[in-house]
Scaffold this motif. Structure first.
Motif, mmCIF file in Angstrom:
data_model
loop_
_atom_site.group_PDB
_atom_site.id
_atom_site.type_symbol
_atom_site.label_atom_id
_atom_site.label_comp_id
_atom_site.label_asym_id
_atom_site.label_seq_id
_atom_site.Cartn_x
_atom_site.Cartn_y
_atom_site.Cartn_z
ATOM 1 N N ALA A 236 -28.261 -37.965 2.202
ATOM 2 C CA ALA A 236 -27.498 -37.880 0.954
ATOM 3 C C ALA A 236 -28.318 -38.456 -0.200
ATOM 4 O O ALA A 236 -28.331 -37.899 -1.313
ATOM 5 N N GLY A 237 -29.017 -39.563 0.057
ATOM 6 C CA GLY A 237 -29.876 -40.141 -0.973
ATOM 7 C C GLY A 237 -31.052 -39.251 -1.306
ATOM 8 O O GLY A 237 -31.448 -39.142 -2.481
ATOM 9 N N LEU A 238 -31.626 -38.570 -0.294
ATOM 10 C CA LEU A 238 -32.741 -37.656 -0.531
ATOM 11 C C LEU A 238 -32.292 -36.464 -1.374
ATOM 12 O O LEU A 238 -33.010 -36.012 -2.269
ATOM 13 N N VAL A 239 -31.097 -35.962 -1.071
ATOM 14 C CA VAL A 239 -30.558 -34.843 -1.861
ATOM 15 C C VAL A 239 -30.388 -35.278 -3.307
ATOM 16 O O VAL A 239 -30.718 -34.527 -4.246
ATOM 17 N N ARG A 240 -29.903 -36.497 -3.519
ATOM 18 C CA ARG A 240 -29.722 -37.000 -4.883
ATOM 19 C C ARG A 240 -31.060 -37.096 -5.618
ATOM 20 O O ARG A 240 -31.157 -36.748 -6.797
ATOM 21 N N LYS A 241 -32.096 -37.574 -4.938
ATOM 22 C CA LYS A 241 -33.404 -37.688 -5.573
ATOM 23 C C LYS A 241 -33.960 -36.315 -5.939
ATOM 24 O O LYS A 241 -34.525 -36.125 -7.026
ATOM 25 N N CYS A 242 -33.809 -35.358 -5.035
ATOM 26 C CA CYS A 242 -34.257 -33.992 -5.332
ATOM 27 C C CYS A 242 -33.494 -33.422 -6.521
ATOM 28 O O CYS A 242 -34.068 -32.744 -7.382
ATOM 29 N N LEU A 243 -32.206 -33.696 -6.567
ATOM 30 C CA LEU A 243 -31.366 -33.224 -7.672
ATOM 31 C C LEU A 243 -31.840 -33.822 -8.991
ATOM 32 O O LEU A 243 -31.966 -33.107 -9.999
ATOM 33 N N ALA A 244 -32.108 -35.130 -9.003
ATOM 34 C CA ALA A 244 -32.558 -35.796 -10.225
ATOM 35 C C ALA A 244 -33.913 -35.278 -10.690
ATOM 36 O O ALA A 244 -34.236 -35.349 -11.878
ATOM 37 N N GLU A 245 -34.699 -34.734 -9.752
ATOM 38 C CA GLU A 245 -36.008 -34.189 -10.093
ATOM 39 C C GLU A 245 -35.929 -32.735 -10.551
ATOM 40 O O GLU A 245 -36.951 -32.106 -10.825
ATOM 41 N N GLY A 246 -34.710 -32.197 -10.600
ATOM 42 C CA GLY A 246 -34.523 -30.842 -11.121
ATOM 43 C C GLY A 246 -34.485 -29.742 -10.087
ATOM 44 O O GLY A 246 -34.523 -28.555 -10.440
ATOM 45 N N GLU A 247 -34.406 -30.095 -8.811
ATOM 46 C CA GLU A 247 -34.387 -29.075 -7.763
ATOM 47 C C GLU A 247 -33.016 -28.409 -7.678
ATOM 48 O O GLU A 247 -32.008 -28.947 -8.113
ATOM 49 N N GLY A 248 -32.996 -27.230 -7.074
ATOM 50 C CA GLY A 248 -31.753 -26.523 -6.818
ATOM 51 C C GLY A 248 -31.436 -25.442 -7.828
ATOM 52 O O GLY A 248 -31.979 -25.418 -8.929
ATOM 53 N N TYR A 249 -30.559 -24.539 -7.423
ATOM 54 C CA TYR A 249 -30.095 -23.471 -8.305
ATOM 55 C C TYR A 249 -28.600 -23.652 -8.562
ATOM 56 O O TYR A 249 -27.882 -24.202 -7.726
ATOM 57 N N PRO A 250 -28.106 -23.223 -9.718
ATOM 58 C CA PRO A 250 -26.677 -23.418 -10.030
ATOM 59 C C PRO A 250 -25.781 -22.634 -9.071
ATOM 60 O O PRO A 250 -26.050 -21.475 -8.758
ATOM 61 N N PHE A 251 -24.739 -23.265 -8.614
ATOM 62 C CA PHE A 251 -23.735 -22.597 -7.776
ATOM 63 C C PHE A 251 -22.830 -21.788 -8.684
ATOM 64 O O PHE A 251 -22.171 -22.337 -9.574
ATOM 65 N N ALA A 252 -22.795 -20.493 -8.484
ATOM 66 C CA ALA A 252 -22.022 -19.623 -9.372
ATOM 67 C C ALA A 252 -21.053 -18.731 -8.598
ATOM 68 O O ALA A 252 -20.635 -17.687 -9.097
ATOM 69 N N GLU A 253 -20.711 -19.148 -7.388
ATOM 70 C CA GLU A 253 -19.820 -18.332 -6.568
ATOM 71 C C GLU A 253 -18.371 -18.441 -7.029
ATOM 72 O O GLU A 253 -17.961 -19.426 -7.645
#
Length: 260
Positions: free
Chosen positions: A105-122
């Motif tokens: 969960a902490g790793l996901v947060r760090k990746c998120l803060a670094e700008g990773e991921g695509y917007p969920f638009a479902e």
């Protein structure tokens, strides 16, 4: 991502999910159900993590992440979905490569803060559409398998000189009837957009509706160059399968330079 001040990382499993709210060690667990997600959203409110300044990130985990992502987005929160390979790569550069739900969960947060991921638009509609497409793909695969077994049975019947049974034929007809019913349902989704896509040489009905289901709002992309990586990032394969493909084709993994 610059407008957000609160980054929330979620590690999701089938029955529950762990949430990292900050850089500290605090991690909370909630049930992966409507009630559990509701408790999580209320917890965000108690922490003054409002939709205007909070973004929620989670790994793409088949269908397990869909309910939390959908309900968080409905509550007004920005939601980003991260390729599991990126999170795994982030873990490999840490000094202690311990893997558990709380650390993930902490790793996901760090990746998120670094700008990773695509917007969920479902939406509920696009999720139902994708479920139909995957169901049709499963039926097509099953139908092809039954046809082979049916042909094998016909050869054995020819050797015996008599009809053994019609089980495989009955199953094939039932599968084909199911496929036709799904095709009728798929054809009613954005018919004008489907006709426009099918005007492109080589694009058939299933390709057109699959494209519409995966891309959803095409206005999100400034140009064609943004669509290809989006579709590749959302391809539903396992980490091992994708790594094997990259190794066989000498393709760098995400966040990996060609020479590394």
């Amino acid at each position: 991502m610059a407008n957000f001040v609160n980054f929330v990382g979620i590690d999701i499993s089938k029955l529950d999910f762990h949430v990292s709210f900050g850089d500290g060690t605090e991690v909370s667990r909630f049930g992966n159900s409507r009630e559990g997600v509701g408790l999580f959203i209320r917890d965000l409110g108690r922490r003054d993590f409002g939709p205007a300044d909070t973004v929620v990130g989670m790994e793409a985990t088949g269908s397990c992440h869909l309910l939390p992502a959908l309900l968080c987005a409905r509550a007004g929160y920005g939601v980003r979905v991260i390729n599991p390979l990126i999170v795994k790569k982030r873990n490999q550069v840490t000094l202690r490569r311990v893997k558990n739900d709380r650390k993930d969960a902490g790793l996901v947060r760090k990746c998120l803060a670094e700008g990773e991921g695509y917007p969920f638009a479902e939406t509920e509609e696009t999720l139902a559409l994708k479920a139909l497409i995957r169901q049709r793909q499963g039926l097509a695969k099953a139908c092809a398998s039954v046809k082979l077994q049916e042909a094998e049975m016909e050869k054995r019947e020819a050797c015996c000189g008599r009809k053994i049974n019609a089980v495989y034929s009955d199953i094939r007809r039932h599968l084909e009837k199911g496929k036709r019913g799904i095709d009728e349902s798929l054809s009613s989704y954005l018919p004008e957009a489907q006709r426009l896509l099918r005007s492109v040489p080589g694009v058939g009905p299933l390709t057109a509706v699959t494209f519409l289901a995966e891309v959803a709002d095409i206005g999100r992309f400034p140009g064609g160059e943004g669509i290809s990586p989006f579709l590749v990032d959302r391809t539903e394969v396992t980490v091992a399968e994708f790594q094997k493909f990259c190794f066989a084709n000498k393709v760098p993994l995400p966040n990996q330079s060609p020479g590394s």
